[in-house]
Design an enzyme around this catalytic site. Structure first.
Site, PDB file in Angstrom:
ATOM      1  N   GLY A  40      -7.040 -11.191 -13.577  1.00 32.11           N
ATOM      2  CA  GLY A  40      -5.740 -11.000 -12.956  1.00 32.11           C
ATOM      3  C   GLY A  40      -5.476 -11.911 -11.777  1.00 32.11           C
ATOM      4  O   GLY A  40      -5.811 -13.109 -11.793  1.00 32.11           O
ATOM      5  N   TYR A  84      -1.679   4.987  -5.500  1.00 37.68           N
ATOM      6  CA  TYR A  84      -1.528   3.548  -5.286  1.00 37.68           C
ATOM      7  C   TYR A  84      -0.633   3.267  -4.082  1.00 37.68           C
ATOM      8  O   TYR A  84      -0.952   2.424  -3.236  1.00 37.68           O
ATOM      9  CB  TYR A  84      -0.956   2.902  -6.545  1.00 37.68           C
ATOM     10  CG  TYR A  84      -0.927   1.391  -6.496  1.00 37.68           C
ATOM     11  CD1 TYR A  84      -2.100   0.659  -6.619  1.00 37.68           C
ATOM     12  CD2 TYR A  84       0.269   0.703  -6.322  1.00 37.68           C
ATOM     13  CE1 TYR A  84      -2.088  -0.729  -6.569  1.00 37.68           C
ATOM     14  CE2 TYR A  84       0.294  -0.681  -6.272  1.00 37.68           C
ATOM     15  CZ  TYR A  84      -0.892  -1.389  -6.390  1.00 37.68           C
ATOM     16  OH  TYR A  84      -0.873  -2.767  -6.336  1.00 37.68           O
ATOM     17  N   VAL A 111     -17.104  -2.911  -3.617  1.00 38.93           N
ATOM     18  CA  VAL A 111     -16.493  -3.035  -2.293  1.00 38.93           C
ATOM     19  C   VAL A 111     -16.498  -1.722  -1.515  1.00 38.93           C
ATOM     20  O   VAL A 111     -16.234  -1.720  -0.308  1.00 38.93           O
ATOM     21  CB  VAL A 111     -15.046  -3.585  -2.372  1.00 38.93           C
ATOM     22  CG1 VAL A 111     -15.040  -5.003  -2.906  1.00 38.93           C
ATOM     23  CG2 VAL A 111     -14.145  -2.671  -3.184  1.00 38.93           C
ATOM     24  N   THR A 128      -0.787  -8.805 -15.243  1.00 31.34           N
ATOM     25  CA  THR A 128      -2.220  -8.540 -15.237  1.00 31.34           C
ATOM     26  C   THR A 128      -2.535  -7.417 -16.219  1.00 31.34           C
ATOM     27  O   THR A 128      -1.634  -6.744 -16.730  1.00 31.34           O
ATOM     28  CB  THR A 128      -2.694  -8.113 -13.838  1.00 31.34           C
ATOM     29  OG1 THR A 128      -2.042  -6.870 -13.494  1.00 31.34           O
ATOM     30  CG2 THR A 128      -2.344  -9.173 -12.795  1.00 31.34           C
ATOM     31  N   LYS A 172      -1.731   1.317  -0.657  1.00 29.90           N
ATOM     32  CA  LYS A 172      -1.146   0.046  -0.237  1.00 29.90           C
ATOM     33  C   LYS A 172      -0.436   0.166   1.109  1.00 29.90           C
ATOM     34  O   LYS A 172      -0.418  -0.796   1.891  1.00 29.90           O
ATOM     35  CB  LYS A 172      -0.198  -0.486  -1.317  1.00 29.90           C
ATOM     36  CG  LYS A 172      -0.936  -0.958  -2.568  1.00 29.90           C
ATOM     37  CD  LYS A 172      -1.981  -2.032  -2.239  1.00 29.90           C
ATOM     38  CE  LYS A 172      -2.702  -2.562  -3.447  1.00 29.90           C
ATOM     39  NZ  LYS A 172      -3.702  -3.607  -3.126  1.00 29.90           N
TER      40      LYS A 172
END
Length: 298
Positions: A19, A153, A63, A188, A157
């Site tokens: 992506g 999401y 991560v 993506t 963000k």
């Protein structure tokens, strides 16, 4: 591009297996950067590295694992030198009504997108201070305009946007610049998977043009690479997203009005269902991870 300020600079990109992350890696390498690709899909990362015009370092790390990121930073430092640029790109998403969401997946979205970004910045901050470097946080239209059926999401963000603003204020006097990239729909795996779900496909279709357009990742990557070269505080892709930023105070009421009209119809048609983690990246994250949270957050 021999005149790029990125030439022979070490650049770290997280979530580069596919992506936008993979496209960024290719564009940054084309501009002469030495790439370090970090993620928990070593085979996919190695494939991206093999596609670059110059050799790249692949370091496996989740991560959300601070210790793994610290070790990754040490490897990058020893092999390529201290990074001048870090792009916090790793992210996942899920969709569907909050009331029926799988809370383990919901919390994982927050953990990867928010905590993962913060841990990435923490691991590489000493290097960025040393090089007077640049940290680019990949955010989203969702940072500005929260949408129904995307609560995890949008929360994540908005969180990374606030984190980047706070970090910028803390490190500016040390010569470190912090930028935020506000991206709209990009072609993506995650967005293609979202479009398989009628309710998310309709959510995008109801947005005003050009914000509902799906952009090629190569175009997005070129805009991001230019922002990195210029150490931009903010970059909007596509550019009209800047207008949403200016009018963000009125956006929630506009979204609510549209939702009041659309959601009852979708609910009556039984189209409001959880999507699970979206795209190949979401599936890879789900497959690679051990259980982290009890079912439904208990």
């Amino acid at each position: 591009m021999h005149d790029s300020p990125l030439k022979d600079r070490t650049v770290v990109v997280t979530g580069a297996a596919r992506g936008v992350g993979a496209a960024q890696a290719r564009e940054l390498a084309r501009r002469g950067a030495r790439l370090a690709l970090i993620g928990h899909e070593p085979v996919a990362l190695a494939s991206v590295a093999a596609s670059l015009p110059t050799p790249a370092l692949v370091v496996e790390a989740d991560v959300t694992d601070g210790g793994a990121l610290e070790r990754a930073a040490a490897v990058v430092r020893s092999r390529l030198g201290p990074p001048s640029v870090v792009v916090a790109n790793a992210g996942i998403a899920q969709g569907g009504p909050f009331a029926s969401a799988d809370m383990a997946s919901w919390r994982r979205v927050i953990d990867v997108n928010v905590t993962g970004s913060a841990l990435t910045a923490r691991a590489f901050l000493p290097d960025l201070v040393e090089t007077a470097g640049y940290y680019l946080q990949i955010a989203s239209l969702a940072s500005i305009a929260a949408a129904p059926l995307m609560s995890a999401y949008c929360t994540s963000k908005a969180g990374v946007e606030a984190f980047a603003h706070a970090l910028r204020a803390e490190v500016a006097h040390k010569g470190v610049a912090v930028g935020i990239a506000y991206l709209s729909w990009t072609d993506t795996d995650m967005i293609r998977d979202a479009d398989r779900h009628a309710v998310l496909r309709e959510l995008r279709a109801r947005m005003p043009p050009p914000l509902r357009s799906v952009l090629p990742p190569e175009l997005v990557a070129a805009r991001l690479a230019t922002a990195v070269e210029r150490r931009r505080t903010a970059v909007y892709v596509p550019a009209p997203l800047r207008l949403v930023q200016v009018s963000r105070a009125v956006v929630p009421s506009l979204v609510m009005r549209r939702s009041r009209r659309a959601l009852p119809r979708l609910e009556a048609a039984d189209r409001l269902r959880p999507t699970g983690l979206l795209g190949a990246g979401g599936r890879a994250d789900d497959a690679a991870a051990q259980p982290r949270y009890p079912p439904n957050g208990r």
